[in-house]
Every structure is written in structure tokens, then in C-alpha cells.
Motif scaffolding. Sequence first.
Motif: not given
Length: 244
Positions: A138-141, A157-171
Motif C-alpha cells: 500500500e502507499m503512504v504519502s 494523500s494522493p487519494n485526497h488529492a484526486y477527490t479534491v480535484l474531482s470536486e473542483r473540476y468534475e462537477v
Amino acid sequence: MKNDRDESRTVTLQVQRLNGQWETVFGGEAPVREGALAELTLPMGALRDSEFKRLLNQELLVKVLDEGTELQVAIAGAPASVRAHGGQHRVRVPARYWPGDSVTFVPVRIGPPNRTSSKIDPDRGGLWMRHVGLDRCEMVSSSIVLPPGPGREEAISPNHAYTVLSERYEVHRISHTGNVYERVFFQESDEHWYPMSGLRDGVRERSERRILARAWATIEAQLGWCRLPPHPDSIKPRKREGDE
């Protein structure tokens, strides 16, 4: 003659180790053909080899990427707001790993230590592989620094980064979770970008990739063993946009 439907189904057998073989609880050797592959689940106390138990319980941490390393996050669609903050279409991703049609890659970078990573290294951030037992990774960041834009500019974390960017752009999406191992990419020494799944499952192709080779060599040296899975079947994907 094998039944294709049977080959796609699985079955659970209750078995007991008796006289050097596995027997069903109804009596008699388990009626399994030679060479069949299965997963064996049993209490840890049933293992009689103390060294094997040690390997199953051992946890290793190997640093794979340093603080400041750039990553690319694949976002569905190509809104102008993404491109305005550094997003791009032309990222060199091999065709077999291309994450889908109409994606834009948003650059992020590995930031300084956070609450999680500071337990590993309080002075420097990075991304580590945590290897547990014989084959679980598993990954630790540390923190992930996001590009300028609405909302937060740092993720934990990378998971959190994806979620934040998805909320920002994949509306347009209802849910903003996703498989980070397939949507976040790192750059190898061949200048191509590969999904994070390569860090987790990269033994198969480590000879071709310097980062993976170094990480897995460290793990195997500490474990004191080497077990390579079979090479995957050759894949000839159709050429897709974004492949060089």
C-alpha cells in the motif's frame, strides 16, 4: 472438456490437513485437479514454521519518490479551468495505461511531511511503499500540493488529492472518489508516465523501470527472498490518443 462457466465461478471447500494431504470434512482427499491454484485461509497459529510466520507478519517501508516529485492526476473532460491551471492533454502515457477518452492531466507534487508521514520521516516528505507480509503493498504519502484554483491547495494523500480535484473540476459527477492507482501517474526514467498501480504491482515489469527495480530490490534484500509472478500475456492494445 472444461465448462467455461465452471472456469469463471469459484467454490469454497472446507478441508482439513490429515496425513500429509488436504481432505474434505466429508472424508477423502479434496477432489481438485493437479496444478489448480487456490487461496488458503487459516489461523496464524496453524502454521508450524516460525520463519514463515515472521515473513507473514513483517512490515517494510521503502521510499519510492522524494518530496517535490511531480505527479499527474487524470481528470475526466477538458474544461478551460483545468487548462488554465496547468492541465494538459499531451502526457506521454503508454497506450495500455491510457485512462480513457477526453481526459486532462492536472500536475500536482509531493509536498512536505504531514501527520501521517512525519511518523516515518519528520524532516522530509515523500511517497513510500508499505510492504506487509509476503505480497501486500500500500502507499503512504506526505502532503500533496495542488495547483492554484478554487478551494484548498494541499491534500493529505494522493487519494485526497484526486477527490479534491474531482470536486473542483468534475462537477458533473455525483461521487468524487476513484481508483487512485489508475488515475494518478508518476514519471519513470524512460520519461513516460505510469499509473500508481505500477508501484504496488510493479514486480512484473521492474526490469524495464528504474524506480520499480530499485524499490523491489530493497524489499527483497530485507525479506531475504525473491518471488516473481509469471509474466503477463503479451498485450497489443490499439493505439489511442496520448500514446507516443
